[in-house]
Design a protein around this motif. Structure first.
Motif, PDB file in Angstrom:
ATOM      1  N   GLY A  29      52.438  63.118  43.575  1.00 39.89           N
ATOM      2  CA  GLY A  29      51.884  64.342  43.013  1.00 39.89           C
ATOM      3  C   GLY A  29      51.100  64.136  41.736  1.00 39.89           C
ATOM      4  O   GLY A  29      50.440  65.062  41.266  1.00 39.89           O
ATOM      5  N   SER A  30      51.150  62.941  41.184  1.00 40.31           N
ATOM      6  CA  SER A  30      50.423  62.615  39.963  1.00 40.31           C
ATOM      7  C   SER A  30      49.135  61.846  40.222  1.00 40.31           C
ATOM      8  O   SER A  30      48.422  61.515  39.271  1.00 40.31           O
ATOM      9  N   TYR A  31      48.870  61.565  41.491  1.00 42.45           N
ATOM     10  CA  TYR A  31      47.683  60.778  41.837  1.00 42.45           C
ATOM     11  C   TYR A  31      46.608  61.649  42.470  1.00 42.45           C
ATOM     12  O   TYR A  31      46.895  62.411  43.399  1.00 42.45           O
ATOM     13  N   ALA A  32      45.365  61.490  41.995  1.00 41.52           N
ATOM     14  CA  ALA A  32      44.243  61.979  42.776  1.00 41.52           C
ATOM     15  C   ALA A  32      44.150  61.117  44.037  1.00 41.52           C
ATOM     16  O   ALA A  32      44.624  59.981  44.055  1.00 41.52           O
ATOM     17  N   MET A  33      43.566  61.677  45.082  1.00 42.57           N
ATOM     18  CA  MET A  33      43.448  60.934  46.335  1.00 42.57           C
ATOM     19  C   MET A  33      42.046  61.098  46.901  1.00 42.57           C
ATOM     20  O   MET A  33      41.391  62.125  46.684  1.00 42.57           O
ATOM     21  N   GLY A  34      41.629  60.096  47.633  1.00 44.54           N
ATOM     22  CA  GLY A  34      40.308  60.161  48.228  1.00 44.54           C
ATOM     23  C   GLY A  34      40.275  59.617  49.640  1.00 44.54           C
ATOM     24  O   GLY A  34      41.176  58.875  50.056  1.00 44.54           O
ATOM     25  N   TRP A  35      39.256  60.023  50.352  1.00 47.25           N
ATOM     26  CA  TRP A  35      38.935  59.467  51.664  1.00 47.25           C
ATOM     27  C   TRP A  35      37.534  58.859  51.587  1.00 47.25           C
ATOM     28  O   TRP A  35      36.605  59.485  51.059  1.00 47.25           O
ATOM     29  N   LEU A  36      37.410  57.663  52.098  1.00 48.88           N
ATOM     30  CA  LEU A  36      36.132  56.992  52.193  1.00 48.88           C
ATOM     31  C   LEU A  36      36.013  56.456  53.604  1.00 48.88           C
ATOM     32  O   LEU A  36      36.998  56.383  54.343  1.00 48.88           O
ATOM     33  N   ARG A  37      34.806  56.077  54.008  1.00 49.81           N
ATOM     34  CA  ARG A  37      34.624  55.577  55.367  1.00 49.81           C
ATOM     35  C   ARG A  37      33.605  54.459  55.388  1.00 49.81           C
ATOM     36  O   ARG A  37      32.751  54.347  54.503  1.00 49.81           O
ATOM     37  N   ASP A  49      37.436  63.877  47.992  1.00 43.86           N
ATOM     38  CA  ASP A  49      38.562  63.580  47.125  1.00 43.86           C
ATOM     39  C   ASP A  49      39.222  64.874  46.673  1.00 43.86           C
ATOM     40  O   ASP A  49      38.649  65.966  46.804  1.00 43.86           O
ATOM     41  N   ILE A  50      40.416  64.722  46.150  1.00 44.70           N
ATOM     42  CA  ILE A  50      41.175  65.868  45.669  1.00 44.70           C
ATOM     43  C   ILE A  50      41.917  65.447  44.417  1.00 44.70           C
ATOM     44  O   ILE A  50      42.454  64.339  44.344  1.00 44.70           O
ATOM     45  N   SER A  51      41.928  66.303  43.426  1.00 45.38           N
ATOM     46  CA  SER A  51      42.583  65.991  42.170  1.00 45.38           C
ATOM     47  C   SER A  51      44.094  65.919  42.337  1.00 45.38           C
ATOM     48  O   SER A  51      44.652  66.385  43.345  1.00 45.38           O
ATOM     49  N   TRP A  52      44.764  65.377  41.345  1.00 43.94           N
ATOM     50  CA  TRP A  52      46.221  65.251  41.421  1.00 43.94           C
ATOM     51  C   TRP A  52      46.869  66.625  41.478  1.00 43.94           C
ATOM     52  O   TRP A  52      47.920  66.803  42.098  1.00 43.94           O
ATOM     53  N   SER A  53      46.231  67.613  40.854  1.00 43.19           N
ATOM     54  CA  SER A  53      46.790  68.969  40.846  1.00 43.19           C
ATOM     55  C   SER A  53      46.435  69.741  42.115  1.00 43.19           C
ATOM     56  O   SER A  53      47.013  70.790  42.389  1.00 43.19           O
ATOM     57  N   GLY A  54      45.460  69.234  42.840  1.00 41.98           N
ATOM     58  CA  GLY A  54      45.036  69.908  44.055  1.00 41.98           C
ATOM     59  C   GLY A  54      44.044  71.021  43.854  1.00 41.98           C
ATOM     60  O   GLY A  54      43.619  71.654  44.824  1.00 41.98           O
ATOM     61  N   ASP A  55      43.629  71.261  42.608  1.00 42.76           N
ATOM     62  CA  ASP A  55      42.757  72.408  42.357  1.00 42.76           C
ATOM     63  C   ASP A  55      41.288  72.035  42.290  1.00 42.76           C
ATOM     64  O   ASP A  55      40.445  72.909  42.030  1.00 42.76           O
ATOM     65  N   SER A  56      40.972  70.773  42.520  1.00 40.04           N
ATOM     66  CA  SER A  56      39.578  70.336  42.479  1.00 40.04           C
ATOM     67  C   SER A  56      39.321  69.372  43.626  1.00 40.04           C
ATOM     68  O   SER A  56      40.092  68.431  43.847  1.00 40.04           O
ATOM     69  N   THR A  57      38.250  69.635  44.346  1.00 45.10           N
ATOM     70  CA  THR A  57      37.858  68.759  45.452  1.00 45.10           C
ATOM     71  C   THR A  57      36.359  68.470  45.365  1.00 45.10           C
ATOM     72  O   THR A  57      35.594  69.237  44.765  1.00 45.10           O
ATOM     73  N   HIS A  58      35.966  67.368  45.966  1.00 44.58           N
ATOM     74  CA  HIS A  58      34.554  66.997  46.060  1.00 44.58           C
ATOM     75  C   HIS A  58      34.298  66.465  47.466  1.00 44.58           C
ATOM     76  O   HIS A  58      35.186  65.869  48.086  1.00 44.58           O
ATOM     77  N   CYS A  95      42.015  55.948  53.207  1.00 44.15           N
ATOM     78  CA  CYS A  95      42.479  56.764  52.090  1.00 44.15           C
ATOM     79  C   CYS A  95      42.683  55.832  50.900  1.00 44.15           C
ATOM     80  O   CYS A  95      42.916  54.629  51.062  1.00 44.15           O
ATOM     81  N   ALA A  96      42.578  56.402  49.719  1.00 46.61           N
ATOM     82  CA  ALA A  96      42.642  55.587  48.514  1.00 46.61           C
ATOM     83  C   ALA A  96      43.207  56.386  47.356  1.00 46.61           C
ATOM     84  O   ALA A  96      43.109  57.619  47.330  1.00 46.61           O
ATOM     85  N   ALA A  97      43.776  55.647  46.418  1.00 47.77           N
ATOM     86  CA  ALA A  97      44.313  56.267  45.209  1.00 47.77           C
ATOM     87  C   ALA A  97      43.856  55.461  43.997  1.00 47.77           C
ATOM     88  O   ALA A  97      43.694  54.237  44.078  1.00 47.77           O
ATOM     89  N   PRO A  98      43.629  56.122  42.870  1.00 45.93           N
ATOM     90  CA  PRO A  98      43.240  55.397  41.667  1.00 45.93           C
ATOM     91  C   PRO A  98      44.415  54.642  41.079  1.00 45.93           C
ATOM     92  O   PRO A  98      45.569  54.865  41.454  1.00 45.93           O
ATOM     93  N   TYR A  99      44.124  53.762  40.158  1.00 43.83           N
ATOM     94  CA  TYR A  99      45.170  52.947  39.540  1.00 43.83           C
ATOM     95  C   TYR A  99      46.111  53.803  38.704  1.00 43.83           C
ATOM     96  O   TYR A  99      47.325  53.614  38.717  1.00 43.83           O
ATOM     97  N   ARG A 100      45.533  54.753  37.982  1.00 42.65           N
ATOM     98  CA  ARG A 100      46.323  55.510  37.020  1.00 42.65           C
ATOM     99  C   ARG A 100      46.702  56.880  37.562  1.00 42.65           C
ATOM    100  O   ARG A 100      45.923  57.525  38.265  1.00 42.65           O
ATOM    101  N   VAL A 101      47.859  57.352  37.186  1.00 44.37           N
ATOM    102  CA  VAL A 101      48.227  58.732  37.455  1.00 44.37           C
ATOM    103  C   VAL A 101      47.432  59.634  36.527  1.00 44.37           C
ATOM    104  O   VAL A 101      46.928  59.193  35.491  1.00 44.37           O
ATOM    105  N   TYR A 102      47.292  60.880  36.937  1.00 40.35           N
ATOM    106  CA  TYR A 102      46.574  61.888  36.157  1.00 40.35           C
ATOM    107  C   TYR A 102      45.150  61.461  35.813  1.00 40.35           C
ATOM    108  O   TYR A 102      44.637  61.773  34.736  1.00 40.35           O
TER     109      TYR A 102
END
Length: 122
Positions: A29-37, A49-58, A95-102
């Motif tokens: 729940g602290s990680y932003a997540m993304g999909w790439l292809r 992608d989606i922010s860790w909070s879920g309130d922002s997507t691109h 799917c991918a996650a960044p190194y850092r939380v938040y």
């Protein structure tokens, strides 16, 4: 963080698929997540992608209005709902996650799933 993508398959143009990505970390729940292809013979590209909070997507312009990313933190899972699939959507989806939380956007991905193949026939 270990990521396991699933849900790919062979579909016809116009069909829908939902990809899932399950994460091993209890801090999901602290990680932003993304999909790439990555399509055959092409470089890997951003999809959504989606922010860790879920309130922002691109979204990539090529999938806007057709694909939707969401997350279920209770299940440690991020989803990619793909509607109106086109042959040019054929690719291995990661799917991918960044190194850092938040992490703040834009995200720098450090953890990657193994990929799931989506093939769209015309």
């Amino acid at each position: 963080v270990q990521l396991q993508a699933s849900g790919g398959g062979l579909v016809q143009a116009g069909d829908s698929l939902r990809l899932s990505c399950a994460a091993s970390t209890r801090h999901f729940g602290s990680y932003a997540m993304g999909w790439l292809r990555q399509a055959p013979g092409k470089e890997r590209e951003f999809v959504a992608d989606i922010s860790w909070s879920g309130d922002s997507t691109h979204y990539a312009d090529s999938v806007k209005g057709r694909f939707s990313i969401s997350r279920d933190d209770a299940k440690n899972t991020v989803y990619l709902q793909m509607n109106g699939l086109k042959p040019e959507d054929t690719a291995i989806y990661y799917c991918a996650a960044p190194y850092r939380v938040y992490s703040d956007y834009p995200y720098e991905y450090a953890y990657w799933g193994q990929g799931t193949l989506v093939t769209v026939s015309s």
